[in-house]
Design an enzyme around this catalytic site. Structure first.
Site, PDB file in Angstrom:
ATOM      1  N   LYS A 120      51.187  53.003  62.950  1.00 41.67           N
ATOM      2  CA  LYS A 120      52.369  53.089  63.504  1.00 41.67           C
ATOM      3  C   LYS A 120      52.297  54.300  64.338  1.00 41.67           C
ATOM      4  O   LYS A 120      53.195  55.234  63.975  1.00 41.67           O
ATOM      5  CB  LYS A 120      53.474  53.190  62.584  1.00 41.67           C
ATOM      6  CG  LYS A 120      54.085  51.856  61.861  1.00 41.67           C
ATOM      7  CD  LYS A 120      55.311  52.277  61.083  1.00 41.67           C
ATOM      8  CE  LYS A 120      55.874  51.017  60.507  1.00 41.67           C
ATOM      9  NZ  LYS A 120      57.000  51.343  59.741  1.00 41.67           N
ATOM     10  N   ASP A 131      51.624  56.524  58.938  1.00 40.16           N
ATOM     11  CA  ASP A 131      53.095  56.445  59.750  1.00 40.16           C
ATOM     12  C   ASP A 131      53.517  57.630  60.418  1.00 40.16           C
ATOM     13  O   ASP A 131      53.063  58.079  61.275  1.00 40.16           O
ATOM     14  CB  ASP A 131      53.953  56.013  58.662  1.00 40.16           C
ATOM     15  CG  ASP A 131      55.569  55.622  59.114  1.00 40.16           C
ATOM     16  OD1 ASP A 131      55.778  56.187  60.011  1.00 40.16           O
ATOM     17  OD2 ASP A 131      56.152  55.187  58.335  1.00 40.16           O
ATOM     18  N   ARG A 154      54.500  44.180  46.717  1.00 33.37           N
ATOM     19  CA  ARG A 154      53.104  44.607  46.574  1.00 33.37           C
ATOM     20  C   ARG A 154      52.247  43.281  46.598  1.00 33.37           C
ATOM     21  O   ARG A 154      51.185  43.388  46.958  1.00 33.37           O
ATOM     22  CB  ARG A 154      52.791  45.689  45.873  1.00 33.37           C
ATOM     23  CG  ARG A 154      53.211  47.203  46.087  1.00 33.37           C
ATOM     24  CD  ARG A 154      52.513  48.157  45.176  1.00 33.37           C
ATOM     25  NE  ARG A 154      53.368  49.461  44.911  1.00 33.37           N
ATOM     26  CZ  ARG A 154      53.485  50.306  45.805  1.00 33.37           C
ATOM     27  NH1 ARG A 154      52.756  50.277  47.020  1.00 33.37           N
ATOM     28  NH2 ARG A 154      54.123  51.279  45.811  1.00 33.37           N
TER      29      ARG A 154
HETATM   30  C1  PRP Z   1      52.727  55.261  52.254  1.00 33.84           C
HETATM   31  C2  PRP Z   1      51.366  55.095  52.542  1.00 33.84           C
HETATM   32  C3  PRP Z   1      51.044  56.260  53.087  1.00 33.84           C
HETATM   33  C4  PRP Z   1      52.065  57.010  53.558  1.00 33.84           C
HETATM   34  C5  PRP Z   1      52.133  57.228  54.830  1.00 33.84           C
HETATM   35  O1  PRP Z   1      52.745  55.798  50.702  1.00 33.84           O
HETATM   36  O2  PRP Z   1      50.654  54.391  51.573  1.00 33.84           O
HETATM   37  O3  PRP Z   1      50.477  57.170  51.903  1.00 33.84           O
HETATM   38  O4  PRP Z   1      53.269  56.477  52.966  1.00 33.84           O
HETATM   39  O5  PRP Z   1      53.234  57.613  55.482  1.00 33.84           O
HETATM   40  P1  PRP Z   1      53.082  59.051  56.343  1.00 33.84           P
HETATM   41  O6  PRP Z   1      51.935  58.664  57.298  1.00 33.84           O
HETATM   42  O7  PRP Z   1      54.587  59.002  56.939  1.00 33.84           O
HETATM   43  O8  PRP Z   1      52.800  60.091  55.478  1.00 33.84           O
HETATM   44  P2  PRP Z   1      54.083  55.803  50.075  1.00 33.84           P
HETATM   45  O9  PRP Z   1      54.413  57.242  49.693  1.00 33.84           O
HETATM   46  O10 PRP Z   1      54.897  54.645  50.213  1.00 33.84           O
HETATM   47  O11 PRP Z   1      53.591  55.376  48.578  1.00 33.84           O
HETATM   48  P3  PRP Z   1      52.591  54.015  47.888  1.00 33.84           P
HETATM   49  O12 PRP Z   1      51.288  54.140  48.517  1.00 33.84           O
HETATM   50  O13 PRP Z   1      52.744  54.146  46.433  1.00 33.84           O
HETATM   51  O14 PRP Z   1      53.366  52.911  48.628  1.00 33.84           O
END
Ligand code: PRP
Length: 180
Positions: free
Chosen positions: A131, A103, A165
């Site tokens: 994204k 992201d 999930r």
């Molecule tokens: C999500 C995903 C990535 C991160 C990406 O993890 O798994 O690790 O966000 O976002 P970024 O590019 O903006 O850093 P999240 O922190 O939601 O934890 P999860 O994997 O436990 O759902």
């Protein structure tokens, strides 16, 4: 059946299955004769990791780390914390980081720095979703399942506030659910 909090299904089980199989085939070809180490960044990637690993027919090993950046919000805080590190050394290994979503790039930007310092032979990133519109850090993935628009998506491992999930598809969450 679509969950009542889901506005639209973005990728069905079948579409996910096919795309993950393609990614596995690509990795099989690129790493032929090698023994890559798949490192899953939990929790979001657990389902993708399980399916991707089974789509690879090399001598792979797997490892896991838990990283957190989001809390209960829908926007990355920029704070990344390693809650559980990999169990084994990655020195000299061909490392493939397995993520569910790329992201802002904060998480991987930080992780790449940490992991590079451990001297793997190579590092590549495999993410199910990308994204690119939201990127604030110079990070690109080597393997991308789907390039997606900036919608709040859940399912197939991805959560909102730890829910959804378990949905077998990837869907767009209704804005009313996260208070818009
Ligand atoms: C999500 C995903 C990535 C991160 C990406 O993890 O798994 O690790 O966000 O976002 P970024 O590019 O903006 O850093 P999240 O922190 O939601 O934890 P999860 O994997 O436990 O759902």
């Amino acid at each position: 059946m679509m969950h009542r909090d889901i506005e639209q299904i973005l990728y069905t089980e079948e579409e996910l299955r096919r795309r993950v199989r393609d990614l596995g085939a690509q990795i099989n070809a690129d790493y032929a004769g090698r023994k890559p180490l798949l490192a899953s960044v939990l929790r979001g990637s657990f389902i993708f990791m399980a399916d991707l690993t089974r789509a690879i027919d090399l001598d792979v090993t797997v490892d896991f780390m838990v990283v957190s950046s989001y809390g209960a919000g829908t926007v990355s805080s920029g704070q990344v914390e390693i809650k559980k590190d990999l169990s084994d050394s990655i020195e000299g290994r061909d490392l493939i980081i397995v993520e569910d979503i790329l992201d802002s790039g904060n998480t991987l930007y930080y992780l790449m720095e940490v992991l590079r310092a451990r001297k793997p032979a190579s590092i590549r990133i495999c993410t199910l979703m990308d994204k690119p519109e939201r990127r604030t850090k110079p990070i690109t993935a080597d393997y991308v399942g789907f390039t997606i628009p900036d919608a709040f998506i859940v399912g197939y491992g991805l959560d909102y506030d730890e829910k959804y999930r378990n949905l077998p598809y990837v869907g767009v969450l209704k804005p009313s659910v996260y208070g818009k």
